[in-house]
Design an enzyme around this catalytic site. Sequence first.
Site, PDB file in Angstrom:
ATOM      1  N   LYS A  33      31.531  46.625  47.933  1.00 40.82           N
ATOM      2  CA  LYS A  33      31.110  47.651  46.970  1.00 40.82           C
ATOM      3  C   LYS A  33      31.472  47.267  45.529  1.00 40.82           C
ATOM      4  O   LYS A  33      30.674  47.496  44.609  1.00 40.82           O
ATOM      5  CB  LYS A  33      31.707  49.011  47.323  1.00 40.82           C
ATOM      6  CG  LYS A  33      33.220  49.108  47.226  1.00 40.82           C
ATOM      7  CD  LYS A  33      33.709  50.487  47.640  1.00 40.82           C
ATOM      8  CE  LYS A  33      35.224  50.591  47.557  1.00 40.82           C
ATOM      9  NZ  LYS A  33      35.746  50.423  46.207  1.00 40.82           N
ATOM     10  N   THR A  34      32.667  46.698  45.319  1.00 40.60           N
ATOM     11  CA  THR A  34      33.045  46.322  43.959  1.00 40.60           C
ATOM     12  C   THR A  34      32.115  45.228  43.442  1.00 40.60           C
ATOM     13  O   THR A  34      31.740  45.209  42.262  1.00 40.60           O
ATOM     14  CB  THR A  34      34.511  45.861  43.907  1.00 40.60           C
ATOM     15  OG1 THR A  34      35.347  46.877  44.465  1.00 40.60           O
ATOM     16  CG2 THR A  34      34.944  45.582  42.479  1.00 40.60           C
ATOM     17  N   ASP A 215      32.965  54.777  41.473  1.00 45.16           N
ATOM     18  CA  ASP A 215      33.501  54.134  42.671  1.00 45.16           C
ATOM     19  C   ASP A 215      34.189  55.184  43.543  1.00 45.16           C
ATOM     20  O   ASP A 215      34.693  56.195  43.043  1.00 45.16           O
ATOM     21  CB  ASP A 215      34.501  53.059  42.242  1.00 45.16           C
ATOM     22  CG  ASP A 215      34.936  52.162  43.391  1.00 45.16           C
ATOM     23  OD1 ASP A 215      34.254  52.143  44.430  1.00 45.16           O
ATOM     24  OD2 ASP A 215      35.970  51.493  43.237  1.00 45.16           O
ATOM     25  N   GLU A 216      34.257  54.942  44.854  1.00 47.16           N
ATOM     26  CA  GLU A 216      34.930  55.845  45.809  1.00 47.16           C
ATOM     27  C   GLU A 216      34.439  57.280  45.627  1.00 47.16           C
ATOM     28  O   GLU A 216      35.215  58.232  45.553  1.00 47.16           O
ATOM     29  CB  GLU A 216      36.453  55.772  45.633  1.00 47.16           C
ATOM     30  CG  GLU A 216      37.045  54.381  45.781  1.00 47.16           C
ATOM     31  CD  GLU A 216      37.095  53.895  47.232  1.00 47.16           C
ATOM     32  OE1 GLU A 216      36.490  54.547  48.100  1.00 47.16           O
ATOM     33  OE2 GLU A 216      37.739  52.864  47.477  1.00 47.16           O
ATOM     34  N   GLN A 246      35.041  57.351  55.029  1.00 44.72           N
ATOM     35  CA  GLN A 246      36.366  57.086  54.466  1.00 44.72           C
ATOM     36  C   GLN A 246      36.847  58.216  53.559  1.00 44.72           C
ATOM     37  O   GLN A 246      37.688  58.010  52.695  1.00 44.72           O
ATOM     38  CB  GLN A 246      36.355  55.757  53.698  1.00 44.72           C
ATOM     39  CG  GLN A 246      36.091  54.552  54.593  1.00 44.72           C
ATOM     40  CD  GLN A 246      36.238  53.241  53.837  1.00 44.72           C
ATOM     41  OE1 GLN A 246      37.348  52.791  53.544  1.00 44.72           O
ATOM     42  NE2 GLN A 246      35.117  52.623  53.514  1.00 44.72           N
ATOM     43  N   ARG A 616      41.215  48.052  58.044  1.00 42.00           N
ATOM     44  CA  ARG A 616      42.058  47.265  57.130  1.00 42.00           C
ATOM     45  C   ARG A 616      42.281  45.863  57.685  1.00 42.00           C
ATOM     46  O   ARG A 616      42.647  44.949  56.949  1.00 42.00           O
ATOM     47  CB  ARG A 616      43.436  47.917  56.940  1.00 42.00           C
ATOM     48  CG  ARG A 616      43.492  49.296  56.290  1.00 42.00           C
ATOM     49  CD  ARG A 616      42.649  49.429  55.070  1.00 42.00           C
ATOM     50  NE  ARG A 616      41.308  49.906  55.423  1.00 42.00           N
ATOM     51  CZ  ARG A 616      40.249  49.863  54.615  1.00 42.00           C
ATOM     52  NH1 ARG A 616      40.370  49.310  53.427  1.00 42.00           N
ATOM     53  NH2 ARG A 616      39.078  50.335  54.995  1.00 42.00           N
TER      54      ARG A 616
END
Length: 679
Positions: A33-34, A215-216, A246, A616
């Site tokens: 995503k980044t 973002d997020e 998430q 993770r």
Amino acid sequence: MNAPPVSLNPAQMEAVHHLAGPSLVLAGAGSGKTRVIVHKIARLLQAGLEPKQIAAITFTNKAAQEMRERAKALVGPRAARDLAVSTFHSLGVRLLRSDGTRIGLKENFSILDSDDVLGVLRDAGGNTDNALARRWQWAISLWKNQGLDAAAAESAAADDDERIAARVMRRYEERLAAFQAVDFDDLIGLPLKLLQRDSEVREKWQAQFRHILVDEYQDTNAVQYELLKALVGERGLFTAVGDDDQSIYGWRGATVDNLKRLPQDYPHLKLIALEQNYRSTGHILRAANAVISHNPKLFEKKLWSDFGDGEPVRVVECDGEEHEAERAVARIQALRSAGGVKLGDCAVLYRANHQARVFEQKLRAAQIPYKVSGGQSYFDRAEIKDLCAWLRLLVNQDDDPAFMRAVTTPKRGIGHQTLASLGEFASKWKVSLFEALFSPSLSSVLKGKAVDGLHEFGREVNELEHRARHTMGSEDAKALLLGWLKGIGYEQHLFDGEDSDKLAAARWSNVLDFVDWIARRCGGEITQDGGTFESEKSSVLQVAQTISVIISLAERGDEQDVVTLSTLHAAKGLEWPHVTLAGVNEGLLPFRSGDDDMSPERLEEERRLMYVGITRGRSTLVVSTLRRRKKGRDTVVGIPSRFIKEMKLDEGVVKEDPRVRLQKLRDAMAARVAPAPTT
């Protein structure tokens, strides 16, 4: 500038090149995503936008710093310099510093930290009970994140406790206005109020930001969503990047309803799903997909990767907490012995902070260095809060909580009775404590040494403020701050207040680190929150204005080869090659504080937390469950979490007996050290 290089998969390319309207990029865990955000920034620049017309909003300083660095690497330092990359709160500060006077704020308003808020709430509620004040703080924060003021909160109150909290909220708001201070929730709520009520300011900021990337997005609360809407206006040129699977911060106001509302509020919204995972093996991803499939879906997506199956996910049953920690440590030692694995490649994740203690004990016993993620923030240390109080007072001399801390640290013979009398005088004449100490009529309530002591403190603050305003550059700033600390005797204050010289020396070392931190920013060497990479030299006072909104030193980027212990919440956004999920038992994950039935919404959020934990891991994942676990002072039978069954044991998940595994490890290690046979 040149077009972004073609190094994206088809879904990522679609997200980057959609410029005609609003878009929601559903970015699954590890899906890049980044990378999409920084490439879209490059695409927007290529399309003709100026860097200052692009805002990228994140939730943490660390995420903002990473995004700045990656944008700088892609588009170059000149273009990156003027990008508005910041947290929601930093953006709020920018709006309020610029235009807050239009809703009654002074330019140099103060930002209260959590401890300051508690003090004001105790005063507003006429109560000295910290635990009760903390409950008020949580309730008020949640109401503010839902967009409610005191009147609305009292109307919505469900019981007497909430009605009392709402009345305290009203008095709390009055005190904040009197102090010319705001709390962290106000850094979102007040900019929204400003934009909604002032069309001139709203048009100014909508013209400033021609495209906004968030973002997020799944972590936004109701007020943050309204702030985004006010900033983008009717044209709705934004890119929201998030993942409904998430969304794990419901307890602090984040709501997946914001994801539901986007297609309703923006009918032309482009929906793009990123499903290719660049982090984890197939077995890990299948376990994650299996767990999250039990939640109702807002948007369909399923993670996959090209990394192959990898090692099966292992489920380990342990006798209790100590045995679990021993197994985790033995696994880390075995991974290192096998070669090619660093301590920094390993993490132990858990649901609640208290679970860290036994892992810390066993790691120390094995002489394995570690760090606890989500522990005490640098800025939460008492010595740093002391100095921040002085700096806040330089920025805003109406900041009464900062005044109270600074005037008593170090002690200067000004007692509680003197401060109480000063407070009564200030309240009577409706002035701040600092303004009151220079009043000609103060001598009518305070005499002699008391007034002299207050005047001396006031002169010190004014002199420091004058010098801080005109001192710029790293070396001059450092000399000013060290001279000030020597003048107030702060080092001696630390040694006088600690039984251990070693502890006092450690605290003084933190102070020197803090001085260096400020000095580097004065020299323009470190990125500031306004969204630039390479700033000009700043004055000490200018840097002081940013300190209250910086809540960690994550920007420092210290990389250490140590094992990470972390809560699942703090682990979000991070990854490690080798992960152990600890205490995966009913009552711990999903977490239950009592015997009440868990609501479907709470269970869904706990399942999302499990999903975050699973994803993770990059190469190996061990899920650890307890046969017996501690519950308060008692030991109870441990019931494996329902999430373990949902992982589907027969599909790439191996249930492991720890004793068999331990013997295999011992045999393997013995074989490596055994002498060669003689012939």
